[in-house]
Scaffold this motif. Structure first.
Motif, PDB file in Angstrom:
ATOM      1  N   VAL A 130      -0.033   3.832  -0.732  1.00  0.00           N
ATOM      2  CA  VAL A 130       1.104   4.290   0.055  1.00  0.00           C
ATOM      3  C   VAL A 130       0.703   4.631   1.489  1.00  0.00           C
ATOM      4  N   ASN A 131      -0.577   4.939   1.723  1.00  0.00           N
ATOM      5  CA  ASN A 131      -1.033   5.252   3.084  1.00  0.00           C
ATOM      6  C   ASN A 131      -0.755   4.105   4.043  1.00  0.00           C
ATOM      7  N   LEU A 132      -0.797   2.888   3.549  1.00  0.00           N
ATOM      8  CA  LEU A 132      -0.510   1.706   4.360  1.00  0.00           C
ATOM      9  C   LEU A 132       0.891   1.799   4.950  1.00  0.00           C
ATOM     10  N   PHE A 133       1.865   2.079   4.107  1.00  0.00           N
ATOM     11  CA  PHE A 133       3.259   2.129   4.550  1.00  0.00           C
ATOM     12  C   PHE A 133       3.525   3.376   5.385  1.00  0.00           C
ATOM     13  N   TRP A 134       2.875   4.477   5.016  1.00  0.00           N
ATOM     14  CA  TRP A 134       3.009   5.708   5.803  1.00  0.00           C
ATOM     15  C   TRP A 134       2.534   5.489   7.233  1.00  0.00           C
ATOM     16  N   ALA A 135       1.380   4.845   7.389  1.00  0.00           N
ATOM     17  CA  ALA A 135       0.831   4.622   8.731  1.00  0.00           C
ATOM     18  C   ALA A 135       1.721   3.686   9.541  1.00  0.00           C
ATOM     19  N   LEU A 136       2.205   2.617   8.907  1.00  0.00           N
ATOM     20  CA  LEU A 136       3.069   1.675   9.617  1.00  0.00           C
ATOM     21  C   LEU A 136       4.382   2.326  10.030  1.00  0.00           C
ATOM     22  N   GLU A 137       4.953   3.138   9.151  1.00  0.00           N
ATOM     23  CA  GLU A 137       6.194   3.843   9.489  1.00  0.00           C
ATOM     24  C   GLU A 137       5.966   4.791  10.657  1.00  0.00           C
ATOM     25  N   ARG A 138       4.847   5.456  10.648  1.00  0.00           N
ATOM     26  CA  ARG A 138       4.541   6.392  11.741  1.00  0.00           C
ATOM     27  C   ARG A 138       4.418   5.646  13.063  1.00  0.00           C
ATOM     28  N   MET A 139       3.785   4.478  13.045  1.00  0.00           N
ATOM     29  CA  MET A 139       3.654   3.691  14.268  1.00  0.00           C
ATOM     30  C   MET A 139       5.020   3.183  14.733  1.00  0.00           C
ATOM     31  N   ALA A 140       5.787   2.611  13.801  1.00  0.00           N
ATOM     32  CA  ALA A 140       7.081   2.025  14.152  1.00  0.00           C
ATOM     33  C   ALA A 140       8.086   3.091  14.600  1.00  0.00           C
ATOM     34  N   SER A 141       7.962   4.302  14.022  1.00  0.00           N
ATOM     35  CA  SER A 141       8.930   5.361  14.325  1.00  0.00           C
ATOM     36  C   SER A 141       8.836   5.849  15.767  1.00  0.00           C
ATOM     37  N   LEU A 142       7.768   5.488  16.456  1.00  0.00           N
ATOM     38  CA  LEU A 142       7.663   5.852  17.872  1.00  0.00           C
ATOM     39  C   LEU A 142       8.675   5.094  18.719  1.00  0.00           C
ATOM     40  N   ARG A 201     -11.276  -1.282   2.401  1.00  0.00           N
ATOM     41  CA  ARG A 201     -10.560  -0.842   1.207  1.00  0.00           C
ATOM     42  C   ARG A 201     -10.634   0.676   1.147  1.00  0.00           C
ATOM     43  N   GLY A 202      -9.868   1.238   0.228  1.00  0.00           N
ATOM     44  CA  GLY A 202      -9.684   2.680   0.188  1.00  0.00           C
ATOM     45  C   GLY A 202      -8.395   3.019   0.906  1.00  0.00           C
ATOM     46  N   ALA A 203      -7.512   3.760   0.224  1.00  0.00           N
ATOM     47  CA  ALA A 203      -6.167   3.985   0.765  1.00  0.00           C
ATOM     48  C   ALA A 203      -6.147   4.543   2.188  1.00  0.00           C
TER      49      ALA A 203
END
Length: 334
Positions: free
Chosen positions: A89-101, A51-53
């Protein structure tokens, strides 16, 4: 990885698997679980093993990479991880960064997840310096929930500021609010601070007002799960009431968060989705009922603190003083 000395690691990548320290059983048990699928990582996020953003974002990035290693469908991995928690929001930011590759190459995705982890530690160390610069010698700080090495890649956000200020000789006393209903302050923050020999006193959430009234606190320093374009902050339930109390008693409020916590697509905190968790978390404690059978309850996991109640937001790029649409944009877009 950035050099960071700690006696524990909340999130660790070893032997092509994700290892998470189970924060549900701290401080009395030290259990580490191994994960090899995105689905299992999503369950760990949902069930509060991690837990923790910032830590949630790091874990999600590793979860995405795990399915790449196994040749599984990455669109499905993205969906299951994105559905695990709605507010951070860090969850979605990290996933977007991974997918954007735009790749399914496991080596590339594991490297990117490690980079996200490393950058978070560096960001925490930087915001610790910026935030600590606002504190005077002999500062007495109240903090809420857990925002330390357990909630991040390492060092911490709000606790990172406290750690840095302690090393600078500025901390006289830290008060840790217990943080109902999961008691992160009692179980995690008090434990973390004791590991580093930082003077901490545990406080019942309901005792904060009396503590403030007695003039025993100079700063309230907290983390954040999402910050909107105008500087409104979503954080663990109970943060808003602390900010109102601080305003009334002439104390200052500081929020510590990496830039990945800012959601510039949302104008204000009114637009932030607030996670509603099981009412059993309120009506029971460690599986033991504390309310009458059949008693209803409400259990919002977060609340929103308006920007006008916040004196400063510490980020890895610098300080936002008196957050507003203008001051937030000035730093985030610089």
């Amino acid at each position: 990885m950035t050099t960071y000395s700690s006696s524990f690691h909340a999130v660790e990548w070893r032997n092509q698997a994700l290892h998470l320290l189970d924060q549900r059983v701290l401080p009395h048990q030290h259990l580490i679980h191994e994960y090899t699928t995105a689905t299992d990582v999503a369950d760990a996020i949902r069930d509060m093993v991690v837990r923790g953003a910032p830590a949630i974002g790091i874990a999600a990035a590793y979860g995405y990479a795990l399915d790449a290693l196994a040749g599984r469908d990455l669109e499905a991995a993205y969906r299951v991880l994105a559905e695990s928690r709605p507010t951070a929001v860090n969850l979605f930011w990290a996933l977007e960064r991974m997918a954007s590759l735009g790749t399914s190459d496991a080596h590339t995705l594991v490297a990117e997840a490690k980079k996200i982890h490393d950058e978070d530690i560096s960001a925490n160390l930087a915001m610790g310096e910026y935030g600590a610069s606002l504190l005077s010698d002999g500062s007495r700080v109240y903090t809420h929930c857990n925002t330390g090495a357990l909630a991040t890649g390492g060092h911490g956000t709000a606790l990172g500021i406290i750690r840095t200020a302690m090393s600078d000789g500025k901390i006289e006393q830290v008060y840790a609010g217990e943080t109902r209903p999961w008691l992160q302050g009692a179980r995690l923050t008090a434990w973390e601070l004791m590991q580093d020999n930082i003077p901490v006193k545990l406080v019942c959430d309901g005792a904060a007002a009396q503590l403030f009234r007695q003039g025993k606190v100079d700063w309230v320093i907290v983390g954040a799960d999402r910050i909107t374009a105008n500087g409104d902050v979503a954080n663990k339930i109970g943060t808003y009431s602390l900010a109102v109390l601080a305003k009334h008693h002439g104390m200052k409020v500081m929020v510590a968060a990496p830039l990945s916590t800012f959601d510039m697509t949302l104008t204000s905190g009114n637009d932030i989705p607030i996670e509603q968790r099981s009412t059993s978390e309120v009506t029971s404690l460690n599986g033991q009922a504390i309310a009458p059978t059949g008693c209803d309850a409400i259990n919002p996991a977060f609340d929103v603190t308006p920007a006008e109640l916040i004196d400063a937001i510490a980020t890895e790029k610098g300080l936002i003083m008196k957050p507003s649409l203008e001051t937030v944009a000035l730093l985030v877009n610089s």
